[in-house]
Structures are given as structure tokens and as C-alpha cells.
Design a protein around this motif. Sequence first.
Motif, PDB file in Angstrom:
ATOM      1  N   ALA A 185       0.846  -1.205   0.000  1.00 36.04           N
ATOM      2  CA  ALA A 185       0.000   0.000   0.000  1.00 36.04           C
ATOM      3  C   ALA A 185       0.883   1.258   0.000  1.00 36.04           C
ATOM      4  N   ASP A 186       1.960   1.228   0.780  1.00 31.91           N
ATOM      5  CA  ASP A 186       2.887   2.365   0.808  1.00 31.91           C
ATOM      6  C   ASP A 186       3.538   2.574  -0.560  1.00 31.91           C
ATOM      7  N   LEU A 187       4.028   1.486  -1.134  1.00 32.28           N
ATOM      8  CA  LEU A 187       4.731   1.615  -2.413  1.00 32.28           C
ATOM      9  C   LEU A 187       3.794   2.136  -3.500  1.00 32.28           C
ATOM     10  N   GLU A 188       2.532   1.696  -3.439  1.00 35.55           N
ATOM     11  CA  GLU A 188       1.563   2.201  -4.420  1.00 35.55           C
ATOM     12  C   GLU A 188       1.438   3.720  -4.303  1.00 35.55           C
ATOM     13  N   LYS A 189       1.372   4.203  -3.067  1.00 31.79           N
ATOM     14  CA  LYS A 189       1.239   5.659  -2.886  1.00 31.79           C
ATOM     15  C   LYS A 189       2.518   6.389  -3.292  1.00 31.79           C
ATOM     16  N   HIS A 190       3.663   5.856  -2.878  1.00 23.80           N
ATOM     17  CA  HIS A 190       4.925   6.539  -3.198  1.00 23.80           C
ATOM     18  C   HIS A 190       5.115   6.656  -4.719  1.00 23.80           C
ATOM     19  N   GLU A 191       4.867   5.559  -5.416  1.00 21.07           N
ATOM     20  CA  GLU A 191       5.136   5.578  -6.864  1.00 21.07           C
ATOM     21  C   GLU A 191       4.098   6.426  -7.601  1.00 21.07           C
ATOM     22  N   ARG A 192       2.873   6.410  -7.114  1.00 21.67           N
ATOM     23  CA  ARG A 192       1.847   7.272  -7.722  1.00 21.67           C
ATOM     24  C   ARG A 192       2.218   8.737  -7.488  1.00 21.67           C
ATOM     25  N   ALA A 193       2.730   9.040  -6.292  1.00 21.89           N
ATOM     26  CA  ALA A 193       3.150  10.421  -6.006  1.00 21.89           C
ATOM     27  C   ALA A 193       4.319  10.825  -6.900  1.00 21.89           C
ATOM     28  N   HIS A 194       5.283   9.912  -7.079  1.00 21.00           N
ATOM     29  CA  HIS A 194       6.423  10.220  -7.968  1.00 21.00           C
ATOM     30  C   HIS A 194       5.930  10.488  -9.398  1.00 21.00           C
ATOM     31  N   ARG A 195       5.059   9.599  -9.860  1.00 21.75           N
ATOM     32  CA  ARG A 195       4.563   9.728 -11.236  1.00 21.75           C
ATOM     33  C   ARG A 195       3.852  11.068 -11.438  1.00 21.75           C
ATOM     34  N   ASP A 196       2.939  11.370 -10.529  1.00 18.90           N
ATOM     35  CA  ASP A 196       2.167  12.604 -10.688  1.00 18.90           C
ATOM     36  C   ASP A 196       3.049  13.829 -10.532  1.00 18.90           C
ATOM     37  N   PHE A 197       4.063  13.720  -9.665  1.00 14.04           N
ATOM     38  CA  PHE A 197       4.999  14.831  -9.510  1.00 14.04           C
ATOM     39  C   PHE A 197       5.750  15.094 -10.815  1.00 14.04           C
ATOM     40  N   PHE A 198       6.276  14.050 -11.441  1.00 14.15           N
ATOM     41  CA  PHE A 198       7.033  14.266 -12.683  1.00 14.15           C
ATOM     42  C   PHE A 198       6.132  14.836 -13.776  1.00 14.15           C
ATOM     43  N   LYS A 199       4.923  14.355 -13.831  1.00 10.61           N
ATOM     44  CA  LYS A 199       4.003  14.867 -14.860  1.00 10.61           C
ATOM     45  C   LYS A 199       3.786  16.369 -14.654  1.00 10.61           C
ATOM     46  N   ALA A 200       3.588  16.751 -13.382  1.00 16.80           N
ATOM     47  CA  ALA A 200       3.378  18.166 -13.080  1.00 16.80           C
ATOM     48  C   ALA A 200       4.630  18.973 -13.366  1.00 16.80           C
ATOM     49  N   ALA A 201       5.771  18.420 -12.971  1.00 14.63           N
ATOM     50  CA  ALA A 201       7.023  19.153 -13.147  1.00 14.63           C
ATOM     51  C   ALA A 201       7.343  19.357 -14.624  1.00 14.63           C
ATOM     52  N   LEU A 202       7.017  18.383 -15.435  1.00 14.66           N
ATOM     53  CA  LEU A 202       7.314  18.478 -16.862  1.00 14.66           C
ATOM     54  C   LEU A 202       6.311  19.363 -17.590  1.00 14.66           C
ATOM     55  N   GLY A 203       5.122  19.507 -17.052  1.00 12.40           N
ATOM     56  CA  GLY A 203       4.119  20.350 -17.710  1.00 12.40           C
ATOM     57  C   GLY A 203       3.877  19.893 -19.131  1.00 12.40           C
ATOM     58  N   THR A 204       3.937  20.843 -20.061  1.00  7.64           N
ATOM     59  CA  THR A 204       3.617  20.498 -21.450  1.00  7.64           C
ATOM     60  C   THR A 204       4.694  19.626 -22.089  1.00  7.64           C
ATOM     61  N   ALA A 205       5.858  19.528 -21.455  1.00  6.14           N
ATOM     62  CA  ALA A 205       6.930  18.699 -22.026  1.00  6.14           C
ATOM     63  C   ALA A 205       6.776  17.225 -21.653  1.00  6.14           C
ATOM     64  N   ALA A 206       5.789  16.921 -20.814  1.00  2.92           N
ATOM     65  CA  ALA A 206       5.629  15.526 -20.361  1.00  2.92           C
ATOM     66  C   ALA A 206       5.211  14.618 -21.512  1.00  2.92           C
ATOM     67  N   ILE A 207       5.776  13.423 -21.540  1.00  2.00           N
ATOM     68  CA  ILE A 207       5.334  12.433 -22.518  1.00  2.00           C
ATOM     69  C   ILE A 207       3.918  11.968 -22.169  1.00  2.00           C
ATOM     70  N   GLU A 208       3.308  11.306 -23.121  1.00  2.67           N
ATOM     71  CA  GLU A 208       1.936  10.838 -22.914  1.00  2.67           C
ATOM     72  C   GLU A 208       1.893   9.670 -21.917  1.00  2.67           C
ATOM     73  N   ASP A 209       0.681   9.272 -21.535  1.00  2.00           N
ATOM     74  CA  ASP A 209       0.530   8.084 -20.699  1.00  2.00           C
ATOM     75  C   ASP A 209       0.950   6.856 -21.506  1.00  2.00           C
ATOM     76  N   LEU A 210       1.821   6.067 -20.921  1.00  2.00           N
ATOM     77  CA  LEU A 210       2.332   4.911 -21.660  1.00  2.00           C
ATOM     78  C   LEU A 210       1.356   3.741 -21.575  1.00  2.00           C
ATOM     79  N   GLU A 211       1.359   2.964 -22.629  1.00  2.00           N
ATOM     80  CA  GLU A 211       0.541   1.741 -22.628  1.00  2.00           C
ATOM     81  C   GLU A 211       1.393   0.623 -22.019  1.00  2.00           C
ATOM     82  N   ILE A 212       0.849  -0.018 -21.018  1.00  2.00           N
ATOM     83  CA  ILE A 212       1.635  -0.990 -20.255  1.00  2.00           C
ATOM     84  C   ILE A 212       0.908  -2.324 -20.226  1.00  2.00           C
TER      85      ILE A 212
END
Lengths: 230, 272
Positions: A95-122
Motif C-alpha cells: 500500500a505504501d509503495l503504491e502511494k509513493h510511486e503514484r506520487a512520484h509519477r504525478d509529480f514528474f508529470k506536473a514538473a514536466l508540464g507540457t513537455a511531459a510524454i503521454e501516458d504509456l501503454e503498459i
Amino acid sequence: MKNELIKPSGLVKSTDRRLFLKRGTMSVAAAGLLMIGCNDDEQIPMNPAVSLGSGDIGILNYAYALEQLEAAFYAAVITGSYYANANAEEKQIMADLEKHERAHRDFFKAALGTAAIEDLEINFSSIDFGSRNSVLGAAKTFEDLGVAAYNGAGKFLVSADLLLIAGKIVSVEARHAAAIRDLINPGSADFAGDDLIDVNGLERTLSFSQVLTAASAYVITPLDFSQLPS
Amino acid sequence: MNLIKLLDTLCPDTNSAEEKDMFFSRRESFRKFGDFGKKVALAAVPLAILSSLPRIAKADTASLIGVLNYALTLEHLEYRYYQTAIESGVIDGADRVIFNKIRDHELAHVKFLQEVIGNVLKGMPVAEPKFDFTAKGNFSPFTDYPTFLALSQAFEDTGVRAYKGQAANVMESDVVLTAALSIHSVEARHASMVRRLRTKKGQDTVKGWISNGSIGSLPAATQAIYAGEENVMHAGVNVVNLTGIDATAVSEGWDEPLGKDQVLGIASLFLA
């Protein structure tokens, strides 16, 4: 959500962003030309590669791609039957790792703004989310890979601020990796095993190409990292 | 912006193209040095390789030596701590495999840093200080296992913060930065393991990651080690507001750096 929240000032310099946009546009244009040049009987790729970009932005997108992979993995873990039946300690960790990695992901998306790559297909079809061995084995792969990726990319960052941010995240990935390894082989020396750490006590580093090759077992979207620094 | 900052540091009055060339060739030297560094990392260093290293500007080398000697001081502390504990017999039999491994890593770090400082950068590695791990009679880590574990956690978490705090100060050298990062993540693995071990033994409730800057059941003297770990603002983004994830989990997801003065303040408690 307020716009300012997702456009941190000073993180992505406007010149970098302009450069990125310019290059991004050029590669889209070039891709268009290639498509026009294709004969009918030649195969047109269904999935054009997503360019990570160049410079520090490219490296941030590289980190963002890995965090997308990790976040998607733990999101699947906590809805699977391994998690539902796991003991309290393992449930807490997942449960912790899910939150940490989701926070990292959303942080990078915000930090990159319009330069962020699209959502990847996994695609996680090779992982059995009902099996403890399968989930922990995959978690170990992802966490160890993340540490080696950040350790290998650090030297290419130009911005000291971004280097610090990467440093703040990589040690948490290492904490995760050690915990997962200890769940797999409790009380052993595997948390910092000789498979990763050399005789000088240095953890392995991996190149962009090594990391993305490993990730491509799960990431369907083709990633173009050719503009990353080398 | 970073380059300009570096230029200011290294070439104070640099405006001429010639001086800029000098700077860039210096950066190039560091990069080449980086390639050799990988060989340094593999084994003992043949003299032939050392003597073929490109010359590095003195000012830059001095600053790198300073940072690495600081790191070496901390590695001396960690190595001596574990070595003394192993010799004392305080460690539970089942856990020796863990602390032998950690001790091996700290010794390897000591030797690696001595090698880079002495044989590569031609500096003088600092001698091992005399330590007092009782902190003037306050702790008994070599006769009381829970105390040993508590201080081990404190040292490992401090080490993680200390290396993180120096990353920007060694980024002019690819090899030194990469080595520092590669030690940093090893310290983080140690920290995670020791933290969880303490909780498994019922001595604390800490997790492998640091929640809200909490010291858990550690002595109050360790407060400075965790100060600031509750931070949830990164690059101007409040990650709690951004994601809706609770502040505890967000604080766990990012480790914070510590400056040299703060770290040496903590370490000085254990100097004889």
C-alpha cells in the motif's frame, strides 16, 4: 486543480521548454514526411515512438516513464488476490509503495508540464497478481531497475536542482528494493546483495538503453531515447 | 544556468573565448577521468593508468578532495561502529549475516574513497578519527543490542542524507558523482533493512522509509537526523495538494538532504 500547481516555476527553464517544443515539432514533422514517403505495401507502424526529448527534460521524461511503469504495477498489485490475502506487513508495504510511486509519477508529470510524454501503454500479462512469488519477483525487478536507472542518469543532469530531486527519489527506491528483497529472502544479505553491489561497495548503474530494454518487456509504447545525452 | 554558476566558480573573470575553452577542456578532462574511474572501481589501480590520467585543475581537485574526505570521515565512523560491534558479540547470531554485509560495504567504501582521494586525486585521505560510540557514557551499543540497532539506524539514515547533500558539489566530475550516487543507494538499502529489523523485533514501529520526520523510539538526541524529512514540497509543487495522497505517504516518498555542518554536528557526538 489550479494551473500554477502543475507548473512549478524554475524547474523546467523556459529556454529548455522552447527548445524541446521546437525539437518536438520537428520530429513530428519528420515523422509526417516519413509517412508520406511510405509505399502502400510497406508497413506503417501503428504506434509511432514517443520521444523522451533531450537534455534534462529528456532525463525527467525517462524518470517519468519508469515511474509510470512502477505506479501502474502497484495499482494492479493492490487490486489483485495476492494483496487481498497478504499478511499485515506485506499489505502495508504494498500500500505504501503504491502511494509513493503514484506520487512520484504525478509529480514528474506536473514538473514536466507540457513537455511531459503521454501516458504509456503498459502490459503486465506476464505477471500473476495472485501469486506472491510473481508479484514480489516483479517488484524486485522494478525497484532494482529504478535505482540503477537513477544512479546511471545522474551524471547527465545539468541542473543541480534536478539532481537533488532525483537524489531524493532514488534513495526511497533503494529503501523499497531492500524491503522487497527482504520479503523474498528474509533475514539474509540479499537486501544489498552481491548481484548488485561490487567489491568497492558501489551499486550498479544502468544506461538508458539497458533500462529501457528491460522496461520494454512491459511498456508497449515504443520510446525514442535517441536524443538523451551520452 | 548551472554552467554559468560553474564558470563563476572556476574562472571568476571569464569572458574571453580562450578562458571558456580552458573551462570546457577541463570539463572534458573530468569526463575522461570518468572513464578511468570505472577502471578504478573494478580493482586495484595499476600505476600506468593513474599516471595517464588527464591533469585536473587544482581548484576543482581540492574541492572534490574536501567533499570526499568528508564522506570518508563518515565511512570511517560507520565501519568502526560495525567492526567493533561484530567483535563485541552484541549482535544476535541470526542477524550477523546482515551486519557482516553492512560492515563489508562500509569497509569497501573506506578503501574506495582512500584510493580515489590518494591515488587518483593525489590528495591526503583523512586519518580515522578516534570514536566514542557511547557519546560520553550516554549509550551502550556494544553491550545492549537494541541500542546497537538504534544507533545503526541513526548512522545509516544520516549517511543517506549526507551523500544526498553533496551530490551537487561533486557534479563537475562524472565519476565522482556516479560513485557517490552508487554509495548513496547502498546506504539507503542498509537504512531500510535496519529500520525494518528494529520494528520486527518490537523495538519500534518505523517502516523502511521515513514517515513525517519521525524519530520513532530513537533517543531524542537523534532529532537532528530526521529534521526536515516531513517535507512535501518539491520543485515548488506541494505533492499532497497535487495528488491528494496523505502527507505521511508523500513525506516517505522523498528523502531529504543534510548539509555538511548539520551532519558533522551529529557525528561530533560520537568523536572521542
